[in-house]
Design an enzyme around this catalytic site. Structure first.
Site, mmCIF file in Angstrom:
data_model
loop_
_atom_site.group_PDB
_atom_site.id
_atom_site.type_symbol
_atom_site.label_atom_id
_atom_site.label_comp_id
_atom_site.label_asym_id
_atom_site.label_seq_id
_atom_site.Cartn_x
_atom_site.Cartn_y
_atom_site.Cartn_z
ATOM 1 N N GLU A 202 0.820 -1.400 0.046
ATOM 2 C CA GLU A 202 -0.105 -0.006 0.042
ATOM 3 C C GLU A 202 0.939 1.081 0.076
ATOM 4 O O GLU A 202 0.598 2.219 -0.549
ATOM 5 C CB GLU A 202 -0.912 0.078 0.981
ATOM 6 N N CYS A 228 -1.921 -3.122 7.553
ATOM 7 C CA CYS A 228 -1.234 -3.069 8.870
ATOM 8 C C CYS A 228 -1.294 -2.001 9.485
ATOM 9 O O CYS A 228 -2.021 -0.983 9.108
ATOM 10 C CB CYS A 228 -0.015 -3.573 8.627
HETATM 11 N N1 LIG Z 1 -1.220 -4.867 3.886
HETATM 12 C C1 LIG Z 1 0.021 -5.663 3.928
HETATM 13 C C2 LIG Z 1 0.512 -6.635 4.914
HETATM 14 C C3 LIG Z 1 1.673 -7.181 4.955
HETATM 15 N N2 LIG Z 1 2.488 -6.598 3.803
HETATM 16 C C4 LIG Z 1 3.845 -7.485 3.721
HETATM 17 C C5 LIG Z 1 5.082 -6.917 4.536
HETATM 18 C C6 LIG Z 1 6.017 -8.372 4.778
HETATM 19 O O1 LIG Z 1 6.775 -8.066 3.481
HETATM 20 C C7 LIG Z 1 4.890 -9.312 4.650
HETATM 21 C C8 LIG Z 1 4.581 -9.987 5.747
HETATM 22 O O2 LIG Z 1 3.495 -10.096 6.268
HETATM 23 P P1 LIG Z 1 2.711 -11.141 7.348
HETATM 24 O O3 LIG Z 1 3.695 -11.249 8.361
HETATM 25 O O4 LIG Z 1 1.374 -10.641 7.786
HETATM 26 O O5 LIG Z 1 2.858 -12.394 6.291
HETATM 27 P P2 LIG Z 1 2.436 -13.801 6.543
HETATM 28 O O6 LIG Z 1 1.341 -14.237 6.105
HETATM 29 O O7 LIG Z 1 3.718 -14.405 5.696
HETATM 30 O O8 LIG Z 1 2.716 -14.358 8.042
HETATM 31 P P3 LIG Z 1 2.079 -15.437 8.843
HETATM 32 O O9 LIG Z 1 2.505 -16.871 7.898
HETATM 33 O O10 LIG Z 1 2.840 -15.577 10.060
HETATM 34 O O11 LIG Z 1 0.619 -15.584 8.654
HETATM 35 O O12 LIG Z 1 3.821 -8.643 3.947
HETATM 36 C C9 LIG Z 1 2.194 -5.713 3.020
HETATM 37 O O13 LIG Z 1 2.883 -5.420 2.119
HETATM 38 N N3 LIG Z 1 0.849 -5.050 3.176
#
Ligand SMILES: Nc1ccn([C@H]2C[C@H](O)[C@@H](COP(=O)(O)OP(=O)(O)OP(=O)(O)O)O2)c(=O)n1
Length: 316
Positions: A202, A228
């Site tokens: 974003e 986030c």
């Molecule tokens: N709205 C978002 C959410 C996350 N990210 C990116 C940042 C990081 O590069 C990666 C990590 O996010 P998470 O830790 O939530 O990802 P996972 O799904 O891999 O975590 P898990 O396997 O623990 O659920 O995603 C992003 O660009 N935009």
């Protein structure tokens, strides 16, 4: 490549959310939708008759491609591309009772009327899903696309909607290999460090947009993962009016990223991937018209049943 796209499409938040909603059913939404998309895209993009295909190539001045092995390679590449696109598209399945809706508590007629038709919201989300494959995060790719709706229609094939910007999660622009940590996901402490440097999808979409976000227009961000706590205020501050996303992470805190603010966000309409909270009967009653390419128009009676209505979103 194909195997990677299949795995990541299947694991993406939208399919996972559906699997959570229907734990007792054995419906494989992903495979079902993939078969349908392959058929649909073959019809749309593949010239099944070889002679006709050659004629088209000659008409557009590509007679060199009519000879083998170029011709058979071209057709094989086209089939591979169709398979790839169908696989990515099936990560946001077309399902009658499932789509991008606001929660029941936040639902009002005003918000309902401003929401996009499901097929357009889905289309934009598939664009974001495609972008996610450009990620530099070895663990998960996230894509974001911003569109806005003009007050009046123009004729570039996208109706009132126009493209504002897009992005994916990556290290800062200009960084080179090994400038930042990018480690095996078992090395937790290093992964946490990596998260501090990765610019979110974003943030990249907002920073590198090609158009201004105009306060009087309806601007929308489509992001493949829930925004986030850092991105939520940025999206709101930039003047985005609607967020389309998944909510599987809402309320969770992970390593360096937390997803607590999205649930409480006010002043921006949130459409998350969920069962239609109004119920299908209500939806059918409330939808006497459709908005093709963002333009409201009544549905002619025999068109409601058309399963392959084409979406034309220009050259973006
Ligand atoms: N709205 C978002 C959410 C996350 N990210 C990116 C940042 C990081 O590069 C990666 C990590 O996010 P998470 O830790 O939530 O990802 P996972 O799904 O891999 O975590 P898990 O396997 O623990 O659920 O995603 C992003 O660009 N935009």
């Amino acid at each position: 490549m194909m195997q990677f796209v299949e795995e990541t499409s299947y694991k993406c938040d939208f399919i996972q959310k559906m699997a959570k909603t229907f734990p007792d059913t054995n419906i494989d939404f992903y495979s079902k939708c993939r078969q349908e998309r392959i058929k649909e895209y073959e019809l749309l993009f593949f010239v099944s008759n070889e002679e006709l295909h050659k004629q088209i190539l000659m008409t557009i001045g590509l007679e060199n491609l009519c000879e083998n092995p170029y011709f058979s390679n071209l057709r094989q590449n086209m089939k591979d591309l169709i398979l790839l696109l169908a696989t990515v598209a099936s990560s946001v399945p077309i399902c009658k009772h499932y789509g991008f809706y606001c929660d029941k508590t936040e639902q009002s007629n005003e918000i309902y009327n401003q929401s996009l038709p499901q097929e357009i919201a889905r289309h934009c989300m598939v664009q974001a899903r495609l972008l996610a494959y450009r990620t530099e995060d070895h663990k998960i790719g996230v894509g974001a696309v911003i569109w806005a709706e003009k007050k009046s229609q123009n004729c570039d094939g996208t109706g009132m909607m126009y493209f504002v910007g897009c992005g994916y999660n990556a290290f800062p622009v200009g960084s080179e290999y090994a400038d930042f940590p990018n480690m095996d996901d078992k090395q937790k402490d290093r992964e946490i460090r990596k998260f501090r440097y990765i610019v979110h999808a974003e943030q990249n979409a907002l920073t590198f947009r090609c158009q201004e976000i105009k306060p009087e227009e309806k601007s929308m961000i489509f992001v493949t993962k829930c925004p986030c706590d850092e991105c939520v205020p940025l999206i709101k501050g930039a003047g985005i009016k609607q967020i389309y996303t998944g909510d599987i992470d809402v309320g969770r805190k992970k390593a360096d990223i937390s997803y607590m603010r999205f649930g409480e966000l006010e002043g921006v309409s949130k459409f998350t991937w969920q069962l239609n909270p109004a119920g299908t009967c209500v939806l059918e009653r409330n939808e006497p018209e459709s908005r093709e390419n963002g333009v409201v128009r009544p549905i002619p009676p025999n068109e409601e049943m058309h399963p392959h209505k084409k979406l034309c979103l220009g050259n973006h």
